[in-house]
Write an enzyme that holds these catalytic residues in place. Structure first.
Site, PDB file in Angstrom:
ATOM      1  N   TYR A 149       0.841  -1.204   0.000  1.00 42.34           N
ATOM      2  CA  TYR A 149       0.000   0.000   0.000  1.00 42.34           C
ATOM      3  C   TYR A 149       0.877   1.257   0.000  1.00 42.34           C
ATOM      4  O   TYR A 149       0.662   2.183  -0.785  1.00 42.34           O
ATOM      5  CB  TYR A 149      -0.934  -0.037   1.213  1.00 42.34           C
ATOM      6  CG  TYR A 149      -1.928   1.096   1.263  1.00 42.34           C
ATOM      7  CD1 TYR A 149      -3.066   1.093   0.454  1.00 42.34           C
ATOM      8  CD2 TYR A 149      -1.735   2.181   2.107  1.00 42.34           C
ATOM      9  CE1 TYR A 149      -3.983   2.134   0.509  1.00 42.34           C
ATOM     10  CE2 TYR A 149      -2.643   3.227   2.167  1.00 42.34           C
ATOM     11  CZ  TYR A 149      -3.774   3.196   1.370  1.00 42.34           C
ATOM     12  OH  TYR A 149      -4.673   4.227   1.407  1.00 42.34           O
ATOM     13  N   LYS A 153       1.106   4.227  -2.955  1.00 41.18           N
ATOM     14  CA  LYS A 153       0.806   5.644  -2.714  1.00 41.18           C
ATOM     15  C   LYS A 153       2.043   6.517  -2.959  1.00 41.18           C
ATOM     16  O   LYS A 153       1.918   7.649  -3.418  1.00 41.18           O
ATOM     17  CB  LYS A 153       0.248   5.838  -1.299  1.00 41.18           C
ATOM     18  CG  LYS A 153      -1.125   5.161  -1.081  1.00 41.18           C
ATOM     19  CD  LYS A 153      -2.199   5.683  -2.034  1.00 41.18           C
ATOM     20  CE  LYS A 153      -3.583   5.168  -1.704  1.00 41.18           C
ATOM     21  NZ  LYS A 153      -4.629   5.661  -2.597  1.00 41.18           N
TER      22      LYS A 153
END
Ligand code: NDP
Length: 244
Positions: A149, A153
């Site tokens: 994750y 990002k």
């Protein structure tokens, strides 16, 4: 500050629930013609039952070709919010290739795909436009169990900056917002247990997580003409977490 989106067509991905849903509702209340895109029909059906004049499109953003066709069917778009994301948490040593592929497909590749289709139309029409990508504090801070994750990002922040660089000459602005934890379905996945939430809360100077409306407020501003000289920023909505 008066903001309205009257006569603007605004496309929001991941609008079936969570932040994207509240954003779609706010934009509609400000006069936008909203195109709400998501994977599950249920969320979109209940959204269009709740708010009139929302067009909905069901597509799995991990599917490049289906997404391209779906976004092309949306018609001209003035403002875009790339909000949909996949989150699956695991310790670094347990990271699976499936999680990597799915997360990057939705959180990064689909942002490029959707934006390409939307921007091609903006450039052809010489209309300019505004794009907001929903990133995260996880793009700039290491969080345990968030290898993939955080990676998506971080990549999204940089993709957004290159978009800002290349699209600026077409009067298309591209910015990111980078929220701290928001207790949506996704937020609850990582942060609902006190033993995880409390150490995070202790690192946030304001001492609390963000509310959905606080993310929506910032996105609406960046999407609107009131931020007409802001391009290429990553705006933390984190109560000061990234400042410490
Ligand atoms: P939710 O999980 O509540 O909602 C995500 C939405 O994205 C859902 O409507 C979901 O559809 C949709 N979606 C997910 N995968 C796909 C896909 N493959 N194709 C189409 N739609 C898809 O998430 P949040 O509202 O919490 O998150 C919104 C954004 O904010 C994300 O980019 C997230 O990374 C970011 N963010 C969230 C934080 C948090 O703590 N919640 C903190 C910082 C950033 P479906 O209904 O089918 O599941």
């Amino acid at each position: 500050m008066e903001i309205n989106f009257i006569s603007k067509h605004v496309l929001v991905t991941g609008a079936g629930k969570g932040i994207g849903r509240e954003l779609a509702k706010r934009l509609a209340s400000l006069g936008a013609e909203v195109v709400a895109v998501s994977r599950s029909r249920d969320g979109l059906d209940s959204l269009s039952a709740e708010v009139k004049n929302i067009k909905t499109i069901v597509v799995d953003l991990a599917d490049w070709d289906a997404t391209r066709a779906a976004i092309q069917s949306a018609g001209p778009i003035d403002c875009l919010v790339n909000n949909a994301a996949h989150a699956s948490l695991e310790p670094f040593l347990d990271v699976k290739p499936e999680n990597f592929d799915k997360s990057f497909a939705v959180n990064v590749k689909a942002v490029i795909n959707v934006s390409q289709v939307v921007v091609e139309g903006m450039i052809k029409r010489k209309s300019g436009g505004s794009i907001v990508n929903i990133s995260s504090q996880a793009s700039q801070a290491a969080l345990a169990d968030h290898t993939v994750y955080c990676g998506t990002k971080g990549a999204l922040d940089m993709v957004s900056r290159v978009m800002a660089l290349e699209l600026g000459p077409h009067n298309i602005r591209v910015n990111c917002v980078n929220p701290t934890v928001v207790l949506t379905d996704m937020g609850r996945l990582g942060w609902s247990q006190p033993e995880k939430a409390n150490p995070m809360l202790a690192k946030i100077p304001l001492g609390r997580f963000a509310e959905v409306h606080e993310v929506v407020d910032a996105v609406v501003y960046l999407l609107s003409d009131k931020s007409s000289m802001i391009n290429g920023v990553t705006l933390p909505i984190d109560g000061g977490f990234l400042a410490t």
